[in-house]
Design an enzyme around this catalytic site. Structure first.
Site, short mmCIF file in Angstrom:
data_model
loop_
_atom_site.label_atom_id
_atom_site.label_comp_id
_atom_site.label_asym_id
_atom_site.label_seq_id
_atom_site.Cartn_x
_atom_site.Cartn_y
_atom_site.Cartn_z
N PRO A 91 22.41 -25.05 -12.81
CA PRO A 91 22.03 -26.28 -13.54
C PRO A 91 23.23 -26.95 -14.21
CG PRO A 91 21.21 -24.33 -14.69
CD PRO A 91 21.80 -23.86 -13.40
N GLU A 118 20.71 -15.08 -16.52
CA GLU A 118 21.40 -16.16 -17.24
C GLU A 118 22.44 -16.85 -16.36
OE1 GLU A 118 20.57 -17.42 -20.11
OE2 GLU A 118 18.96 -15.95 -20.21
N ARG A 156 17.87 -32.03 7.99
CA ARG A 156 17.18 -33.25 8.45
C ARG A 156 18.14 -34.24 9.08
NH1 ARG A 156 12.55 -35.30 6.76
NH2 ARG A 156 13.32 -37.43 6.67
N ASP A 171 14.88 -43.55 5.49
CA ASP A 171 14.50 -42.75 4.33
C ASP A 171 15.06 -43.35 3.05
OD1 ASP A 171 13.00 -40.82 5.52
OD2 ASP A 171 14.57 -39.29 5.57
#
Ligand SMILES: C[S@@+](CC[C@H](N)C(=O)[O-])C[C@H]1O[C@@H](n2cnc3c(N)ncnc32)[C@H](O)[C@@H]1O
Length: 259
Positions: A91, A118, A156, A171
């Site tokens: 993150p 963590e 994709r 898209d």
């Protein structure tokens, strides 16, 4: 193209790699995914891969040795002359987007490292990771879902993965805008009819309607994208007209406001 995924939960990938478009493309050999259990690189009887954080605090940290060995072994197994791109899902990484997916689709070999607890010991990142990548501004319990998202978004884009009837060309994000809305049968659903223009057979009118929907939707939901989208003069006129409408300005009032 080859992906190697390093994870403490390899079975999470079982269904992902056999179902739907990914399963079909793998069966046809369009790309390859190898999933490795980081625990296989632990050296003690308990197959330990985590330890308490130096400096104290909650949770556990993924130890550098087993993960480091896992990454080294995968890198050593790369084809001659190929330097894999090693990505840590985190993150705290740079946010994943379509542009990044396009860049990764040009790689021959990508290693995806999934954290747990963590996160991983910083020294693994410093010594073996090329890029840290975040799926978005939220915290998941592991990097497996972000790794699946990367594999799906990237593959994709590989030739032959999407069938003839599907296409990535229109898209969302591909041309810098959100995609227009879609409709299928029935013509009326719960008193809501399909927009008349889509039944007209007039290809130019349909194209213009879709472009306007795409522009207005992007203006309403993701105005930030308009700064970098390639817009024609016609697009700018559509957006100006939309703004005028949104501000309740008709033709005359708009002229007054402009003057
Ligand atoms: C519970 S998270 C660790 C969160 C970390 N303590 C922090 O606050 O930055 C465990 C693992 O999940 C994965 N993860 C969680 N959220 C993610 C996100 N938004 N994008 C990519 N990976 C994520 C990473 O691999 C991370 O090491």
């Amino acid at each position: 193209m080859r992906f190697d995924v390093l994870t403490l939960f390899p079975r999470l990938f079982d269904a992902f790699l056999v179902e739907s478009l990914i399963g079909k493309a793998l069966a046809r050999g369009i790309f390859e995914v190898r999933v490795r259990d980081i625990r296989d690189f632990a050296t003690d009887r308990h197959r330990t891969v985590d330890d308490r954080p130096f400096g104290g605090g909650p949770g556990m940290v993924m130890m550098p040795e087993p993960l480091g060995r896992a990454i080294d072994e995968v890198k050593a197994s790369a084809s001659a002359g190929v330097k894999p791109l090693t990505i840590l899902l985190s993150p705290t990484g740079r946010r994943f987007d379509q542009e990044t997916a396009v860049r990764y689709a040009g790689q021959e070999h990508v290693i995806l490292v999934c954290g747990r607890y963590e996160g991983v010991d910083e020294r693994v990142s410093r010594t073996r990771i090329d890029e840290e990548l975040s799926l978005g501004d939220f915290v998941l319990s592991g990097g497996e879902i972000p790794a699946m998202a990367v594999i799906e978004a990237v593959t994709r884009l590989l030739p032959g993965v999407l069938g003839k009837e599907e296409s990535a060309e229109e898209d969302t994000f591909t041309n810098g805008l959100l995609e227009y809305p879609h409709y299928t049968r029935p013509r009326v659903f719960e008193d809501l009819p399909v927009p008349e223009v889509l039944l007209s057979g007039d290809h130019e009118a349909i194209r213009a309607w879709r472009r306007r929907q795409s522009l207005v939707r992007t203006r309403e939901r993701r105005p930030d994208l308009l700064h970098s989208a390639a817009l024609s003069d016609e697009d700018r006129e559509v957006l100006l007209a939309f703004e005028a409408e949104a501000w309740g300005l008709g033709g005359d009032e708009k002229d007054e406001a402009d003057s």
